[in-house]
Design an enzyme around this catalytic site. Structure first.
Site, short mmCIF file in Angstrom:
data_model
loop_
_atom_site.label_atom_id
_atom_site.label_comp_id
_atom_site.label_asym_id
_atom_site.label_seq_id
_atom_site.Cartn_x
_atom_site.Cartn_y
_atom_site.Cartn_z
N CYS A 7 0.87 -1.19 0.00
CA CYS A 7 0.00 0.00 0.00
C CYS A 7 0.90 1.23 0.00
O CYS A 7 2.07 1.14 -0.39
CB CYS A 7 -0.96 -0.03 1.18
SG CYS A 7 -0.17 -0.01 2.81
N ASN A 10 2.35 1.45 4.40
CA ASN A 10 2.65 0.18 5.10
C ASN A 10 2.34 0.27 6.60
O ASN A 10 3.00 -0.37 7.42
CB ASN A 10 4.10 -0.27 4.85
CG ASN A 10 4.39 -1.71 5.27
OD1 ASN A 10 5.49 -2.04 5.68
ND2 ASN A 10 3.42 -2.59 5.17
N CYS A 12 -1.37 0.75 7.40
CA CYS A 12 -2.81 0.45 7.52
C CYS A 12 -3.20 -0.79 6.69
O CYS A 12 -3.43 -1.86 7.26
CB CYS A 12 -3.66 1.65 7.08
SG CYS A 12 -3.39 3.13 8.08
N ARG A 13 -3.28 -0.64 5.38
CA ARG A 13 -3.87 -1.71 4.57
C ARG A 13 -2.96 -2.92 4.38
O ARG A 13 -3.39 -4.07 4.59
CB ARG A 13 -4.29 -1.14 3.20
CG ARG A 13 -5.42 -0.14 3.32
CD ARG A 13 -5.59 0.68 2.05
NE ARG A 13 -4.44 1.56 1.84
CZ ARG A 13 -4.23 2.29 0.76
NH1 ARG A 13 -5.09 2.22 -0.24
NH2 ARG A 13 -3.17 3.06 0.67
N SER A 14 -1.71 -2.70 3.93
CA SER A 14 -0.88 -3.88 3.65
C SER A 14 -0.45 -4.66 4.90
O SER A 14 -0.38 -5.89 4.84
CB SER A 14 0.32 -3.53 2.75
OG SER A 14 1.19 -2.62 3.34
N ASP A 123 -8.10 3.86 1.07
CA ASP A 123 -7.14 4.36 2.07
C ASP A 123 -7.92 4.89 3.27
O ASP A 123 -8.68 5.84 3.14
CB ASP A 123 -6.32 5.47 1.41
CG ASP A 123 -5.26 6.03 2.32
OD1 ASP A 123 -5.30 5.76 3.54
OD2 ASP A 123 -4.38 6.75 1.81
#
Ligand code: 4NP
Length: 154
Positions: A7, A10, A12-14, A123
């Protein structure tokens, strides 16, 4: 097999994808056979733990992200990993620009690969708590599909 989730930051999402997918591999008895990692296209948060809101949302669903630390994507990732899964179109575009011509890694958009209702993991960084739950929900769905793919490929 080696899989990298990417993401922007690095944090939050990934890292969520890394934690959720590793948990699924563990449940399936495949954690020794698949290496999982995550990274960001940006460098602002390198060395930091996952965002506190991300860790809380994950913890509420039984995933522990406390040991993860942010790092930036590096050129070696394109030869080390078999599959690099981007969270949104911007991440994918940035990866395509970086990718060395002879690199073996396959690049794809995580949700789009499994034809979920939306193609991007939004995001959540500047939004409210519900955005973090939505990230978890989408990543859990796509991770189930990725586990099916990995089972077929191993
Ligand atoms: P991520 O979220 O890409 O899912 O880790 C973000 C984290 C930080 C920022 C943007 C997105 N930021 O602008 O610092």
């Amino acid at each position: 097999m080696r899989i990298l989730f990417v993401c922007l930051g690095n944090i939050c999402r990934s890292p969520t994808a890394e934690g959720v997918f590793r948990h699924k591999l563990s449940e399936a008895g495949l954690v020794e056979r698949v290496e999982v990692d995550s990274a960001g296209t940006g460098d602002w948060h390198v060395g930091k733990p996952a965002d506190a809101r991300t860790r809380l949302a994950a913890q509420q669903r039984g995933y522990d992200l406390s040991t993860l630390r942010a790092r930036q994507v590096e050129l070696a990732d394109f030869s080390r990993f078999d599959l690099i899964l981007a969270m949104d179109h911007n991440n994918l575009r940035d990866l395509e620009r970086m990718r060395p011509p002879a690199a073996k890694a396959e690049l794809d958009l995580f949700l789009h690969r499994y034809e979920l209702a939306v193609s991007e993991v939004p995001d959540p960084y500047y939004g409210g708590a519900e955005g973090f739950d939505q990230v978890l929900e989408l990543i859990e769905q796509a991770s189930a599909a990725l586990l099916d793919e990995v089972r077929q490929r191993l």
